[in-house]
Structure formats: C-alpha cells, structure tokens
Design an enzyme around this catalytic site. Structure first.
Site, PDB file in Angstrom:
ATOM      1  N   LYS A 140       0.900  -0.708  -0.434  1.00  0.00           N
ATOM      2  CA  LYS A 140      -0.407  -0.037  -0.068  1.00  0.00           C
ATOM      3  C   LYS A 140       0.994   1.240   0.513  1.00  0.00           C
ATOM      4  O   LYS A 140       1.345   1.655   1.215  1.00  0.00           O
ATOM      5  CB  LYS A 140      -0.816  -0.094   1.502  1.00  0.00           C
ATOM      6  CG  LYS A 140      -1.769   0.931   1.356  1.00  0.00           C
ATOM      7  CD  LYS A 140      -2.555   1.753   2.388  1.00  0.00           C
ATOM      8  CE  LYS A 140      -1.794   2.496   3.353  1.00  0.00           C
ATOM      9  NZ  LYS A 140      -1.537   3.655   2.599  1.00  0.00           N
ATOM     10  N   GLY A 173       7.089   5.055   7.664  1.00  0.00           N
ATOM     11  CA  GLY A 173       5.566   5.997   8.385  1.00  0.00           C
ATOM     12  C   GLY A 173       6.675   6.766   9.375  1.00  0.00           C
ATOM     13  O   GLY A 173       7.583   6.533   9.759  1.00  0.00           O
ATOM     14  N   SER A 174       5.424   7.534   9.886  1.00  0.00           N
ATOM     15  CA  SER A 174       5.450   8.123  11.385  1.00  0.00           C
ATOM     16  C   SER A 174       6.003   7.495  12.562  1.00  0.00           C
ATOM     17  O   SER A 174       5.161   6.485  12.474  1.00  0.00           O
ATOM     18  CB  SER A 174       5.122   9.197  11.030  1.00  0.00           C
ATOM     19  OG  SER A 174       3.506   8.949  11.230  1.00  0.00           O
ATOM     20  N   VAL A 175       5.732   8.354  13.399  1.00  0.00           N
ATOM     21  CA  VAL A 175       6.394   7.082  15.072  1.00  0.00           C
ATOM     22  C   VAL A 175       4.757   7.192  15.163  1.00  0.00           C
ATOM     23  O   VAL A 175       4.398   6.364  15.871  1.00  0.00           O
ATOM     24  CB  VAL A 175       7.241   8.039  15.769  1.00  0.00           C
ATOM     25  CG1 VAL A 175       6.008   8.012  17.115  1.00  0.00           C
ATOM     26  CG2 VAL A 175       8.528   7.952  15.581  1.00  0.00           C
ATOM     27  N   PRO A 176       3.844   8.376  15.747  1.00  0.00           N
ATOM     28  CA  PRO A 176       2.423   7.741  15.724  1.00  0.00           C
ATOM     29  C   PRO A 176       1.848   6.705  14.689  1.00  0.00           C
ATOM     30  O   PRO A 176       0.739   5.636  15.285  1.00  0.00           O
ATOM     31  CB  PRO A 176       1.476   9.279  15.311  1.00  0.00           C
ATOM     32  CG  PRO A 176       2.805   9.840  15.254  1.00  0.00           C
ATOM     33  CD  PRO A 176       3.606   9.287  14.915  1.00  0.00           C
ATOM     34  N   THR A 177       2.044   6.926  13.983  1.00  0.00           N
ATOM     35  CA  THR A 177       1.458   5.934  12.856  1.00  0.00           C
ATOM     36  C   THR A 177       1.774   4.140  13.393  1.00  0.00           C
ATOM     37  O   THR A 177       1.299   3.179  13.506  1.00  0.00           O
ATOM     38  CB  THR A 177       1.868   5.716  10.826  1.00  0.00           C
ATOM     39  OG1 THR A 177       0.800   7.281  10.915  1.00  0.00           O
ATOM     40  CG2 THR A 177       0.200   4.873  11.062  1.00  0.00           C
ATOM     41  N   GLU A 215      10.152   1.104  10.386  1.00  0.00           N
ATOM     42  CA  GLU A 215      11.000   2.505  10.223  1.00  0.00           C
ATOM     43  C   GLU A 215      10.833   3.561  10.137  1.00  0.00           C
ATOM     44  O   GLU A 215       9.649   3.883   8.963  1.00  0.00           O
ATOM     45  CB  GLU A 215      11.269   2.087   8.469  1.00  0.00           C
ATOM     46  CG  GLU A 215      12.709   0.635   8.687  1.00  0.00           C
ATOM     47  CD  GLU A 215      12.623   0.120   6.682  1.00  0.00           C
ATOM     48  OE1 GLU A 215      13.035  -0.823   6.420  1.00  0.00           O
ATOM     49  OE2 GLU A 215      12.846   1.071   6.695  1.00  0.00           O
ATOM     50  N   CYS A 270      13.896  10.412   5.787  1.00  0.00           N
ATOM     51  CA  CYS A 270      14.011  10.391   7.581  1.00  0.00           C
ATOM     52  C   CYS A 270      14.893  10.533   8.407  1.00  0.00           C
ATOM     53  O   CYS A 270      15.013  10.499   9.275  1.00  0.00           O
ATOM     54  CB  CYS A 270      13.588   8.749   7.739  1.00  0.00           C
ATOM     55  SG  CYS A 270      14.396   7.203   6.766  1.00  0.00           S
ATOM     56  N   GLU A 325      11.558  16.040  14.865  1.00  0.00           N
ATOM     57  CA  GLU A 325      11.272  16.318  12.741  1.00  0.00           C
ATOM     58  C   GLU A 325      10.556  16.827  11.934  1.00  0.00           C
ATOM     59  O   GLU A 325       9.155  16.656  12.345  1.00  0.00           O
ATOM     60  CB  GLU A 325      10.661  14.226  12.763  1.00  0.00           C
ATOM     61  CG  GLU A 325      11.225  13.863  11.155  1.00  0.00           C
ATOM     62  CD  GLU A 325      10.701  12.290  10.917  1.00  0.00           C
ATOM     63  OE1 GLU A 325       9.649  12.468  11.235  1.00  0.00           O
ATOM     64  OE2 GLU A 325      11.508  11.794  10.376  1.00  0.00           O
TER      65      GLU A 325
HETATM   66  N1  LIG Z   1      12.767   5.038   8.791  1.00  0.00           N
HETATM   67  C1  LIG Z   1      12.454   5.408   7.624  1.00  0.00           C
HETATM   68  O1  LIG Z   1      12.841   4.327   7.069  1.00  0.00           O
HETATM   69  C2  LIG Z   1      11.698   6.163   6.919  1.00  0.00           C
HETATM   70  C3  LIG Z   1      10.316   6.308   7.994  1.00  0.00           C
HETATM   71  N2  LIG Z   1      10.204   8.075   7.179  1.00  0.00           N
HETATM   72  C4  LIG Z   1       8.667   9.099   7.629  1.00  0.00           C
HETATM   73  O2  LIG Z   1       7.804   8.756   7.167  1.00  0.00           O
HETATM   74  C5  LIG Z   1       6.665   9.714   7.760  1.00  0.00           C
HETATM   75  C6  LIG Z   1       6.904  10.942   6.731  1.00  0.00           C
HETATM   76  O3  LIG Z   1       5.734   9.734   6.127  1.00  0.00           O
HETATM   77  P1  LIG Z   1       4.042  10.031   6.069  1.00  0.00           P
HETATM   78  O4  LIG Z   1       4.075   8.865   4.819  1.00  0.00           O
HETATM   79  O5  LIG Z   1       3.884  11.081   5.971  1.00  0.00           O
HETATM   80  O6  LIG Z   1       3.925   8.887   7.266  1.00  0.00           O
HETATM   81  P2  LIG Z   1       2.622   8.199   7.717  1.00  0.00           P
HETATM   82  O7  LIG Z   1       3.003   7.590   8.777  1.00  0.00           O
HETATM   83  O8  LIG Z   1       1.919   9.678   7.865  1.00  0.00           O
HETATM   84  O9  LIG Z   1       1.985   6.741   6.533  1.00  0.00           O
HETATM   85  C7  LIG Z   1       2.492   6.404   6.237  1.00  0.00           C
HETATM   86  C8  LIG Z   1       2.125   5.679   5.850  1.00  0.00           C
HETATM   87  O10 LIG Z   1       0.837   4.989   6.685  1.00  0.00           O
HETATM   88  C9  LIG Z   1      -0.521   5.077   5.785  1.00  0.00           C
HETATM   89  N3  LIG Z   1      -1.497   5.056   6.866  1.00  0.00           N
HETATM   90  C10 LIG Z   1      -1.629   6.601   8.347  1.00  0.00           C
HETATM   91  N4  LIG Z   1      -2.432   5.644   8.760  1.00  0.00           N
HETATM   92  C11 LIG Z   1      -2.882   4.396   9.177  1.00  0.00           C
HETATM   93  C12 LIG Z   1      -3.038   3.644   9.813  1.00  0.00           C
HETATM   94  N5  LIG Z   1      -3.855   3.859  10.835  1.00  0.00           N
HETATM   95  N6  LIG Z   1      -3.105   2.069  10.086  1.00  0.00           N
HETATM   96  C13 LIG Z   1      -2.433   1.446   8.678  1.00  0.00           C
HETATM   97  N7  LIG Z   1      -1.534   2.380   7.810  1.00  0.00           N
HETATM   98  C14 LIG Z   1      -1.907   3.870   7.955  1.00  0.00           C
HETATM   99  C15 LIG Z   1      -0.177   6.000   4.733  1.00  0.00           C
HETATM  100  O11 LIG Z   1      -1.298   5.633   4.272  1.00  0.00           O
HETATM  101  C16 LIG Z   1       1.113   5.854   4.239  1.00  0.00           C
HETATM  102  O12 LIG Z   1       1.168   4.827   3.520  1.00  0.00           O
HETATM  103  C17 LIG Z   1       8.104  10.227   8.584  1.00  0.00           C
HETATM  104  O13 LIG Z   1       7.625  10.794   9.993  1.00  0.00           O
HETATM  105  C18 LIG Z   1       9.354   9.802   7.982  1.00  0.00           C
HETATM  106  O14 LIG Z   1      10.707  10.048   8.728  1.00  0.00           O
HETATM  107  C19 LIG Z   1       9.589   8.163   6.137  1.00  0.00           C
HETATM  108  C20 LIG Z   1      10.712   7.381   5.196  1.00  0.00           C
HETATM  109  C21 LIG Z   1      11.416   6.475   5.674  1.00  0.00           C
HETATM  110  N1  LIG Z   2      16.961   6.107   0.337  1.00  0.00           N
HETATM  111  C1  LIG Z   2      16.693   6.726   1.844  1.00  0.00           C
HETATM  112  C2  LIG Z   2      15.870   6.207   2.950  1.00  0.00           C
HETATM  113  C3  LIG Z   2      15.568   7.330   3.679  1.00  0.00           C
HETATM  114  C4  LIG Z   2      14.586   7.823   4.279  1.00  0.00           C
HETATM  115  O1  LIG Z   2      13.782   6.626   2.480  1.00  0.00           O
HETATM  116  O2  LIG Z   2      13.417   8.373   4.355  1.00  0.00           O
END
Ligand SMILES: NC(=O)C1=CN([C@@H]2O[C@H](COP(=O)(O)OP(=O)(O)OC[C@H]3O[C@@H](n4cnc5c(N)ncnc54)[C@H](O)[C@@H]3O)[C@@H](O)[C@H]2O)C=CC1
Ligand SMILES: NCCCC(=O)O
Length: 572
Positions: free
Chosen positions: A266, A318-322, A340, A374, A477
């Site tokens: 997804k 995605g994000s910490v809360p999710t 992640e 991230c 962040e």
């Molecule tokens: N550690 C890592 O590798 C990475 C971490 N991130 C983190 O992701 C965040 C930004 O990405 P966003 O898409 O805004 O994050 P997000 O947490 O809002 O959404 C991520 C995904 O989860 C889905 N989602 C949202 N609520 C959900 C629920 N209750 N149940 C299941 N799925 C749900 C969304 O539709 C989306 O596909 C930042 O905090 C960033 O640091 C982003 C890329 C890489």
């Molecule tokens: N290739 C970038 C990895 C980190 C990120 O997905 O945010």
C-alpha cells in the site's frame, strides 16, 4: 539512499535494504536457524540464459498481453518509453486503474472514499484514487495467498532469477520510472535517477541471496540427526511513505519475495503512481499473478490490511504515531512487524575536520528530497573553533542550490510534497523564530519564475542559528529543508546532547582523528552512523533505529559507514 550512487562513493555500492538484514524477519523462525547477517552479491552467479528458460516456461505471450492491456505499456521498450522520459512538468494525468491484483490493473470492487494525488511542482491533481475497502483488501489477500502457494515451492535460485529479471527491467526503464517519480513526488530528476538505481540494486542483492539461504543440519546422539528449514511466512503487507515511493516498494518487496513470501503493498495516497510500475515489472519478469499486489488508500485501507487474518507480517515505513498504531494492531493478531520510523539525527562536526567535506556533508544530510528524508542529520553540532567559518560556507553553498522545475537537469531542489506539509514546515520556522532562533538564510515560500510552477509547493532551504537543544525545531522531526546549527565545546558534551532524543535513526561525525571517529560512532545511539559522509546506505548493511525510530534491526546491529569518498555536492 540517494547518495549511494553519487560520484566518488566506492564503486556504485548497492543500497542497503531498509530492514536489511531483513531476510530472517520474512521467515518463520525455526529453532536455531541463525540467518546470515550479510551475503555475497551473486548476480554474476545467475546466468542470463537460465532466466530466459524460466520466463519461457511462464508463457511470454500471455505476459505480453497483460503488459499491453495495462496503461503503462509505454514503459516496456516501446516507442512510448521515449514519450514518458521526455514528458514535461504540467502534462501528466493518470487515468488507468491504480490497484493491481492477479497480475493486472483493476479498480477496487469497493471503496472507503477517494484521495487526490498531486503533482507537487504545479499543484495539479494528477490522479484521484479510490481508497480500497474491506472487500477489495480481502480479494488482494486471496490473490496473494494463491500466488504464495506457487511461489513458496520454488527454489531460491528460481526466485532469484525472477528478481534478477525484474532488476534488469527496472534498469532498462530507469529514466521513465524516475520521470514518473519526479512528477508525483517533486524530487529533482537528478535524485530520482539515483533512487531508481538503488531500487534495482536492491532487487539484485536479494536475488543473489535467495539461492544461498538454507537451513541447518544438526547431529544428534546415537547417529540420529535433525534439521531446520527456512519457511516463508506467507502473505506480507508493505505500507510505504511518500518520500521514496518506488524505492520503498522495492526495499520491502525484494527481501520478502526472495524468501518465498507474497506481498501486498500500500503506497502513501500522496504517491500512488510508481508502485504500479513495479507491479507490472514483477509480472513481466515472471512472478506469478498475485505475488505482488497493490492496494491504494489511506489509514482505513492500511488498517484493513494489518488486521486481516491471513496477513502474516507487516513492514511499515512512516511516522512514529502511525508506527505505534501498526504495532498495536499487529500485536493483537500476534504478527511480527518491521517499523522504519522518523528521526532527528545529530551530525557532529569537529574542528579538525576537512571543512569542505563537512559543509558538503551538512548539505546532503539536510536538503536531499527537500529535506524529506527520515535519516537526515538535522541537528548540526559544530565545534566552537570553526562554527563561524562553517556557517558562512554552509550559507554560501545553500544559496547556490537551484530550486525549480524538478524535471530540469540542473534543478537540485524541487517542491515539497503538498500544501499542508509546506505550511507545517514553515510553521516550524515561525516557532523557531519565536523561541529565539535566527534565520540566517531561507525558510520562505518560493515562487519560481516559470508561470506553470506558480501553484507548486516550493520554499527556500533554511539555515537556523542561535538554536538551543530545548527548542521545538531541534527536538521535533520537521521533515523539510531546515538545518539547525548548534555549537559545542567537548566530545563528552556533544555525545550527551546528541543522544538526548527519543529518536535514534542515524548520526554522523566529521573528524580527521580516526580513533575519535570510531569512538564517537560507537557511543552514538543510532541505527546508522556515517563517518566523514552522510546519507550513504550500502545494501550490505542493516538500516534500523534505536528508540522510537523503529524496531527489530538497529538496536542489535547498529551500522557504521566509514566512507572513503567525499559527500555529494548539492549546489551547482
Ligand atoms: N525510517 C525510515 O526508513 C523512514 C521513515 N519515514 C518517516 O515517515 C514519515 C513521513 O511519511 P508519511 O507518509 O507522512 O507517514 P504516515 O505515518 O502518515 O503514513 C505512512 C503510511 O501509513 C499509512 N497509514 C496512515 N495511518 C495508518 C493506519 N492507522 N494504519 C495503517 N496505515 C496507515 C499511510 O497511508 C501511509 O501509506 C516521517 O516521520 C519520516 O521520518 C519516511 C521514510 C523512511
Ligand atoms: N533512501 C532514503 C532512505 C531514507 C528514507 O526513506 O527516508
């Protein structure tokens, strides 16, 4: 990360997978089956003629028809390929169905609402997606289960051959895929191409590992023996963020498929487009229909997936809360998860560093993908002796970063993902000023001169000084192009401050003192620590987080990337 393939990094290293070594986590644990931590890249060990043989068994005519019926035929070595690659900003509209099930694009049979996807460069709507409902999610799981029954019986070598062919197709269509990624995400085409490189490299890496994963033979008393098997988990779910849409889909699916699982992916509803290209490529490469399905939607669709009885594992970015919600839902079903999540990573610059490299390192640690990365090193700690010189040079080079149409070759910074996110980032800058920080450069909305970009989500990259550790901009962040510069005096002091965070995804250190470099890296509580570089991520290394940045990998196997090359240079 984007920087792996940059000039100067040792011989185009493959990317790390986000969960690597993730292989064990996609296997059902068996007693004492210790997985390899790393594995050789075996691409040269899988001869091309074997791939041809495998594909011909899978009736290529049928696959061709499937490709023709999909709207993305143009990506498969037809005259259309050139058309996609030559596409300009402001022209693309996605009309084809955005779900993928049983080897074809489909509209969902039910929906729980719609979402609009934008072209961030212009603010145009490029697609309206139906958020998949419970019935559609169930059909996707059913289809993946059927594919799993075929796929799990294949040998690792056979699975590797399909992954290798998929990697080859991605490589062949790199420019077209990168173009779509730029249109939907807003990152510069320069960066998007690097992302696509790291995507096919990931598939190649896991293709190589697939054949070599094996169980153990255990000698027992009196001539008896036992053995362990590696068994795939079943249907795995991948849920992705919007900042690296294609790369995340590859990094999640490659290890899962290599181990014999099926995957339902997804994407973020902000970036629905490029996961479909991967689905079509897997089908074309010989994956059984249903092995990699795509369902579109937001939180509700994600919940249907996580809660489905027949889903064996969830891998989330995605994000910490999710992430917390995903972990809770998965716990209720006793499902393993890989998370992640976000970060607020420290970058420590000692006075004995190579200043030119440290400046480039700070730019790459903060401004790739408009700062929406991230693992970015957004808390830039600089030793007092050099802070004035460093700051002056960082500002000078940041001013030279070319902002604008992300499809133009010399653009290095495109728009942020959407209007609300731009407002959120600007809000952080406002509160930083209110809390006493000084904006040395940038942090303003930006309107490129080209009129068609007027409604895009651009801003100037921002450098903040006079920051304190307790400010919101330093603790939270931001996920945008905002660098906070913080002075420090001693190694002990900076280590304590660097670790004083609830996150722990990455960290960086610039120094010429090799002993200090490794000492500091060892003491930083971060899943990855870069020495004299930043945002490089070879696939051979694990990528995970301490604390709230994630779970499973980083805590036990933090990686240190000691790079022999200079950081990528962002300004022109
Ligand atoms: N550690 C890592 O590798 C990475 C971490 N991130 C983190 O992701 C965040 C930004 O990405 P966003 O898409 O805004 O994050 P997000 O947490 O809002 O959404 C991520 C995904 O989860 C889905 N989602 C949202 N609520 C959900 C629920 N209750 N149940 C299941 N799925 C749900 C969304 O539709 C989306 O596909 C930042 O905090 C960033 O640091 C982003 C890329 C890489
Ligand atoms: N290739 C970038 C990895 C980190 C990120 O997905 O945010």
């Amino acid at each position: 990360m984007p920087a792996h393939s940059r000039p100067g990094f040792p011989k185009a290293p493959p990317p790390r997978g986000p969960n690597s070594p993730r292989i064990p986590s996609f296997y059902r644990p068996r007693p004492s089956a210790t997985p390899p931590l790393t594995g050789p890249r075996l691409r040269s060990a899988l001869p091309a003629r074997k791939i041809v043989g495998l594909l011909s068994e899978l009736r290529p005519q049928q696959m061709f028809l499937r490709a023709v019926s999909s709207g993305l035929t143009s990506l498969f070595r037809t005259p259309g390929l050139a058309a996609v690659t030559a596409m300009s900003t402001g022209t693309f509209v996605q009309l084809d169905p955005l779900n993928y099930r049983d080897g074809a694009r489909v509209e969902p049979v039910d929906s729980s609402g719609t979402e609009k996807a934008f072209e961030p460069a212009t603010g145009r709507v490029i697609a309206t997606l139906q958020c998949s409902g419970e019935t559609e999610v169930h059909l996707a799981v059913k289809s993946a289960k059927a594919a799993f029954e075929i796929w799990r019986k294949k040998s690792g070598m056979e699975r590797g051959q399909v992954l290798l062919e998929a990697a080859r197709l991605i490589k062949e269509q790199k420019d077209a895929i990168a173009t779509m990624e730029t249109i939907n995400n807003g990152k510069s085409i320069f960066e998007a191409r690097l992302d696509i490189d790291t995507s096919w490299q990931c598939l190649e890496y896991y293709a190589g590992l697939a054949a070599s994963m094996a169980g153990e033979h255990v000698q027992l008393p009196n001539g008896s023996f036992g053995y362990t098997r590696r068994e795939p988990l079943g249907v795995c779910v991948g849920i992705g963020a919007w900042n690296y849409p294609f790369q995340i889909a590859c990094w999640k699916s490659a290890p899962a498929l290599a181990c014999g699982n099926a995957m339902i992916f997804k994407p973020s509803p902000f970036t629905p487009v490029s996961a479909l290209l991967l689905a079509e490529i897997y089908t074309k490469a010989g994956a059984p229909p249903g092995l990699f399905n795509v369902v579109q939607g937001g939180a509700a669709t994600g919940q249907f997936l996580c809660q489905h009885r027949d889903v064996a594992k969830v891998s989330f970015t995605g994000s910490v809360p999710t992430g917390m919600k995903i972990m809770e839902m998965s716990a209720k079903g006793i499902k393993p998860v890989t998370l992640e999540l976000g970060g607020k990573s420290p970058l420590i610059i000692f006075s004995d560093c190579d200043l030119e490299d440290a400046v480039k390192g700070a730019l790459v640690a903060n401004f790739l993908t408009q700062g929406q990365v991230c693992c970015n090193g957004t808390r830039v700690f600089v030793q007092k002796e050099i802070i004035d010189k460093f700051t002056k040079e960082v500002v000078k080079q940041t001013q030279n970063i070319r902002i604008g149409d992300p499809l133009l070759e010399d653009t290095r910074m495109g728009p942020l993902i959407n209007g609300p996110h731009l407002e959120r980032v600007l809000g952080f800058i406002k509160s930083a000023k209110e809390e006493g920080a000084t904006v040395l450069y940038g942090g303003e909305p930006y309107e490129p001169t080209d009129p068609k970009l007027k409604h895009g989500y651009y801003m100037t990259p921002c450098i903040l000084t006079n920051c304190r550790d307790d400010m919101t901009c330093v603790r939270e962040e931001i996920f945008g192009p905002v660098m906070s510069i913080l002075p420090f005096k001693t190694e002990a002091e900076v280590l304590e401050r660097a670790n004083d965070t609830t996150f722990g995804l990455a960290a960086g250190v610039f120094t010429r003192d090799i002993q200090r470099a490794h000492r500091v890296a060892a003491d930083l509580q971060a899943g990855t620590c870069y020495i004299n570089n930043y945002n490089v991520s070879p696939v051979e290394l694990p990528f995970g987080g301490y604390k709230k940045s994630g779970e499973e990998v980083g805590m036990h196997k933090p990686a240190t990337v000691a790079s022999a090359a200079t950081p990528v240079f962002l300004s022109l």
